[in-house]
Scaffold this active site. Structure first.
Site, PDB file in Angstrom:
ATOM      1  N   LYS A  45      30.277  17.373  11.892  1.00 26.83           N
ATOM      2  CA  LYS A  45      30.166  16.604  10.645  1.00 26.83           C
ATOM      3  C   LYS A  45      29.505  15.261  10.938  1.00 26.83           C
ATOM      4  CE  LYS A  45      33.276  15.038   6.919  1.00 26.83           C
ATOM      5  NZ  LYS A  45      34.692  14.942   6.503  1.00 26.83           N
ATOM      6  N   SER A  47      35.356  16.575   1.922  1.00 26.15           N
ATOM      7  CA  SER A  47      34.082  16.014   2.259  1.00 26.15           C
ATOM      8  C   SER A  47      33.375  16.742   3.402  1.00 26.15           C
ATOM      9  CB  SER A  47      34.221  14.543   2.624  1.00 26.15           C
ATOM     10  OG  SER A  47      35.046  14.399   3.728  1.00 26.15           O
ATOM     11  N   SER A  68      39.971  16.982   3.188  1.00 26.09           N
ATOM     12  CA  SER A  68      38.562  17.198   3.532  1.00 26.09           C
ATOM     13  C   SER A  68      38.243  18.247   4.575  1.00 26.09           C
ATOM     14  CB  SER A  68      37.932  15.865   3.959  1.00 26.09           C
ATOM     15  OG  SER A  68      37.911  14.991   2.862  1.00 26.09           O
TER      16      SER A  68
END
Lengths: 461, 74, 457
Positions: free
Chosen positions: A68, A143, A167
């Protein structure tokens, strides 16, 4: 196609010389190119294949890991999906990045996310939204939407995400992958763009429970660079796999929420398998998760507004004028929450209600080994669903916020797939602090005794 | 527009006030950790060289970060 | 209305002095910042050496440069040293304390917040004794320093250059109650504080380098029991002399305004030594909103009473104790002790000399008044030898002495006239003449009494 292998399968095949890294990377690369429309990756590591060669034989085998984009990766651009960091190339690795490399993993590329991790859809990324590989008219969640999508689309072997309140688990649910959020303090936050310092938890997103347990082994553990990591020793989480769950007490929470009534029947049916395996499953009453929204909103935004103060464009990156709407909104609310006269009202109050949630979970865990709940209130939403709603993220994550603010570990496993839309529902399994092994045990049992994991019978079709 | 989104947010936050928190202590740290400190030893591994420190700077000059001068400040 | 500069000479100093004490009382509280000389910074392992760094920005890392994902971890030694200072000043120690974030934007503040302590400082309620009375210490807390800004012009553009070598260095802040009532007392307080910091060997307090920074909040009140409704903050004072002068100037400025029924503007002012006046720096609103909240990255600190007592046991003998013990043990007059107790090393060196000396106070006096020039590197024995050499007196026959004295007096009638007119320093000239004539070093006490007697005639 070798890119569809799970981490365990790939390691086994490599060990038996049934395939080699170059082949795996070639297939992965092909898939990455074939799925550029999904907008999963923001930056690729040009040296990945070369690095991989020197990592063969290591625990993670030189295999490609999607990371990420809020994890600092030395020499590779890191943006947190915000144009403020459009040109930022860190001269240091996050501890998680370092540990993956030490174990022989290779950063394949940086995945898209909600900008600054502010969101549950990946729509607030300033580099465009990511699409759900199961059904591209839908969102991947957030996210860590890019990482979950990277796994779902088999454009990596395994991925890393981070969770502040949902997330990791929520995009995993929407994308039909496994997402493991460790106990807060289990995995170092050093080098991860800070969102809400008191709840941020880096963790693996993978194809199977086993895969996530393997990666967790390598990234967990105290870090002298992060003073909030626990000195607790890290057990081998793979020992919790393939274990009998007979006699375990499992509490079903949040199923009484009216929003969930259309799904209640599905969950009840699927959870029967746990009873068949010998566990005691029953409904349990937990504190209303609606209250956790307020706690999370206040605490997170206060910490966020402070954590974003460093982005002034002097030492790196662009200045504050590059912040997107969502970031600006959160900063303002955070600033307001902390300002004189209000901090007692909201911030202190939120931290007190947080204590009440901690007490509630303590009460539940006196009776139950793990708790289960729907990960999300429904299937992945359609593109554009988050527009116009300031509270979109918080409402979507409502069922995950209580465990997040309490620092508890949780894991998402796919629990159902809608044949028409190809979209998934997720099951969230929550364990007491530091007892990831318990939730891994139950998650693994569920996965191996049901047909919902797309990779259960070898590579997914 | 911003005002509306603010209002929506505040409403959720106002919900908190309805909760009875009498006698409850705030939790700032769920870990319960205390006294996490480090020894006073230089960490050579982590220190940047001047180049590394400046490599992402918007503007630099002779080893310094540069920023347009703010008037009326010390 | 512009501040009227008091022209010197128009309003006599005496007139003004009379105006002050009778009408106004000065009320001053001081805040002093001192950089601790730990090996590393407060929240990261970067080298703590901002003054002697050969280049800017060579002692930085992701933490003190405020890079994404940087996290603070507290320097244990800095915390222990802060508590030691608190114990040395008779403070209470907060057994449970934590760090807070102080949020504001400035280019030299890498994270956009400074890690400091707000509501639970490490130490509180102490005092420093001055000859004008006790100055209570309200609190002592620990925080981190900012980077250093330098203003310059590059290619015609006005810019600021930032060096983060100093960013993150441990800073101790000592705040007093408004117990200081004169510029002299302020200076004494600051000097005593510096002495203690050096004695504990936790800070060098080099004022020119900014290793110790003085701030004074002052106001005047017509009633000593009533705290005025305004205060002026004097900042960026980097010498004791400037502190004294700035306060003196402010006393006059405030007195004038108050006498004209005006209240001095609540603001921050600096001292311009070239012009000999203070100047406005920026308006101080009623405390900028720093949105303090506990730093979630730093777990709280908890000590037991046993921990504190262990730290107390490691405190060295403090200057005030040492000075009175020297007086008891060696007969050293306090005025001679001042210079010799600037720091612990010097004090230990001096005491070694006293142990050896026959007349310790005389040696002390000789060192302090520079009658003998000694080096810190010299041993006690070497210093004693130097002293003996310098003060050795030959024995001279009393008669020979008397004759010499009379001769010199008769040879220098003008000098005698001067002496009788009150210029007693002429004696020095007489001594010199006597020594020359005799070709020996004579005991000055003896000479003095002989000359005085002879001149009385």
């Amino acid at each position: 196609m070798l890119n569809t292998l799970t981490l365990k399968q790939a390691l086994d095949k490599l060990a038996r010389n049934e395939c080699n890294l170059a082949e795996i990377y070639a297939d992965t690369q092909k898939q990455v190119e074939a799925t550029t429309d999904l907008n999963i990756y923001l930056t690729m590591n040009e040296g990945a294949v070369t690095e991989a060669q020197s990592q063969a034989g290591q625990p993670l085998g030189g295999l490609p890991v999607a990371v990420k984009d809020n994890f600092s990766t030395k020499g590779i651009r890191t943006t947190a999906s915000s144009t403020v960091l459009d040109t930022f190339v860190p001269q240091y690795d996050a501890t998680v990045t370092k540990r993956i490399k030490l174990a022989g993993g290779v950063v394949l590329g940086k995945t898209n996310m909600d900008a600054w991790a502010h969101g549950s859809s990946t729509e607030t990324s300033q580099y465009g939204r990511t699409l759900n590989p199961r059904n591209p008219e839908h969102l991947p969640g957030g996210s860590s939407g890019g990482s979950a999508a990277a796994v779902a689309a088999d454009t990596c072997i395994i991925a890393i995400g981070s969770e502040t309140a949902g997330s990791i688990r929520q995009p995993s649910a929407w994308c039909g992958t496994v997402g493991l959020k460790p106990t807060y303090g289990r995995v170092s936050r050093y080098g991860v763009v800070a969102m809400a310092s008191s709840t941020d938890s880096p963790g693996p997103i993978g194809k199977t429970v086993e895969d996530t347990a393997i990666l967790l082994n390598h990234i967990a553990g105290q870090d002298p660079y992060d003073g909030t990591t626990s000195p607790r020793s890290v057990e081998d989480f793979t020992l919790a796999l393939n274990q009998d769950i007979k006699g375990m007490k499992i509490g079903m929470i949040y199923f009484d929420k009216p929003e969930l009534s259309p799904l209640k029947a599905i969950y009840e049916k699927e959870l029967k398998v746990l009873e068949e395996l010998g566990a005691h499953v029953e409904f349990a009453q937990a504190r209303d998760p609606r209250q956790s929204i307020g706690v999370y909103t206040v605490v997170q935004r206060a910490e966020v507004s402070s954590n974003l103060g460093r982005y002034d464009g002097i030492r790196y990156g662009n200045d504050r004028s590059f912040f997107g709407e969502e970031a600006k909104r959160r900063i303002m609310l955070g600033t307001f929450t902390l300002s004189k006269g209000y901090s007692d009202q909201y911030y202190m109050l939120a931290q007190k209600v947080r204590t009440l949630f901690l007490q509630d979970f303590a009460r539940l865990f006196e009776k139950y080994d793990v708790l289960v709940a729907p990960t999300a209130p429904g299937y992945a939403k359609k593109i554009g669903a988050s527009d116009g709603s300031a509270m979109f993220g918080e409402l979507e994550d409502m069922l995950l916020e209580p465990s997040s603010i309490a620092g508890l570990p949780g894991i998402n496993v796919p629990v159902f797939r809608d044949g028409k839309t190809n979209l998934y529902l997720g099951l969230d399994i929550i364990a007491p602090m530091w007892q990831e092994s318990k939730m891994i045990q139950v998650a693994d049992a569920f996965e191996k005794n049901t047909n919902w994991n797309p990779w259960r019978n070898g590579a997914q079709k | 527009m911003l005002a509306a989104t603010f209002a929506e947010t505040l409403q959720v936050v106002e919900e908190l006030k309805k909760v009875d928190v009498s006698g409850v202590e705030p939790t700032f740290q769920v870990t319960g950790l205390e006294n996490v400190m480090r020894e006073d030893v230089v960490d050579v591994d982590r220190m940047f060289s001047q180049d590394e420190a400046l490599t992402n700077a918007t503007a630099s000059h002779n080893g310094y970060f540069v920023v347009p001068q703010i008037i009326n400040q010390d | 209305m512009p501040l009227r500069k008091i022209p010197t000479g128009t309003l006599g100093e005496m007139e003004l002095k009379n105006k002050m004490p009778n009408t106004y009382h000065t009320i001053i509280g001081m805040e002093v910042h001192a950089e601790l000389k730990t090996a590393t910074k407060m929240f990261c392992g970067c080298k703590n050496d901002p003054f002697f760094a050969p280049q800017p920005n060579i002692y930085t890392c992701p933490v003190c440069l405020g890079m994404p994902g940087g996290l603070p971890v507290a320097n244990k030694k800095a915390i222990e040293w802060t508590i030691k200072l608190g114990l040395a000043l008779g403070c209470q120690v907060n057994l449970f304390s934590h760090f807070d974030r102080k949020n504001y934007f400035y280019p030299d503040l890498a994270k956009g917040y400074q890690i400091s302590q707000y509501d639970q400082p490490l130490c509180f309620d102490g005092k420093i004794e001055t000859s004008f009375g006790d100055v209570r210490i309200r609190r002592i807390h620990l925080e981190e320093d900012t980077g250093k800004l330098q203003h310059t012009t590059i290619d015609g553009k006005k810019v600021s250059l930032i060096d983060f070598n100093r960013g993150g260095v441990p800073l101790i802040e000592i705040v007093t109650e408004p117990d200081i009532h004169s510029p002299e007392q302020a200076k004494e307080y600051a000097k005593k504080l510096r002495q203690i910091l050096r004695f504990l060997n936790i800070a060098d307090c080099d004022m020119e380098q900014g290793g110790m920074r003085l701030e004074a909040n002052l106001s005047l009140s017509s009633d000593p029991k009533v705290l005025p409704n305004y205060k002026v903050e004097l900042k960026n004072i980097n010498s004791f002399r400037f502190l004294e002068k700035a306060i003196q100037f402010e006393e006059r400025r405030h007195a004038e305004l108050l006498s004209a029924n005006q209240t001095p503007v609540q603001e921050t002012r600096g001292w311009n030594d070239n012009k000999g006046e203070t100047f406005s720096q920026r308006t101080k609103e009623d405390a900028e909103d720093y949105r303090y909240f506990p730093d979630p990255d730093l777990p709280p600190i908890r000590f037991t009473q046993l921990d504190i007592e262990k730290m107390r046991a490691t405190l060295p003998e403090l200057p005030s104790k040492m000075i009175s013990r020297w007086q008891d043990q060696y007969g050293i007059e306090p005025k001679n002790s001042e210079l010799l107790t600037e720091d612990k090393d010097k004090a230990d060196w001096a005491e070694a000399i006293f142990k050896l000396a026959e007349k310790p106070n005389e040696v002390a006096k000789a060192i302090v008044n520079k009658k003998i020039i000694v080096k810190f590197s010299e041993t006690a024995a070497e210093v004693i030898a130097l002293y003996q050499q310098a003060t050795q007196t030959d024995s001279v026959d009393e008669t020979e002495l008397k004759t010499t004295v009379e001769t010199i007096i008769s040879e220098n009638p003008d000098a005698v006239v001067q002496y009788k007119a009150g210029k007693t320093q002429v004696l020095g000239f007489f001594f010199g003449q006597a020594q020359r004539k005799l070709g020996k070093k004579v005991d000055s006490q003896q000479l003095r009494s002989l000359f005085e007697e002879a001149l009385r005639a």
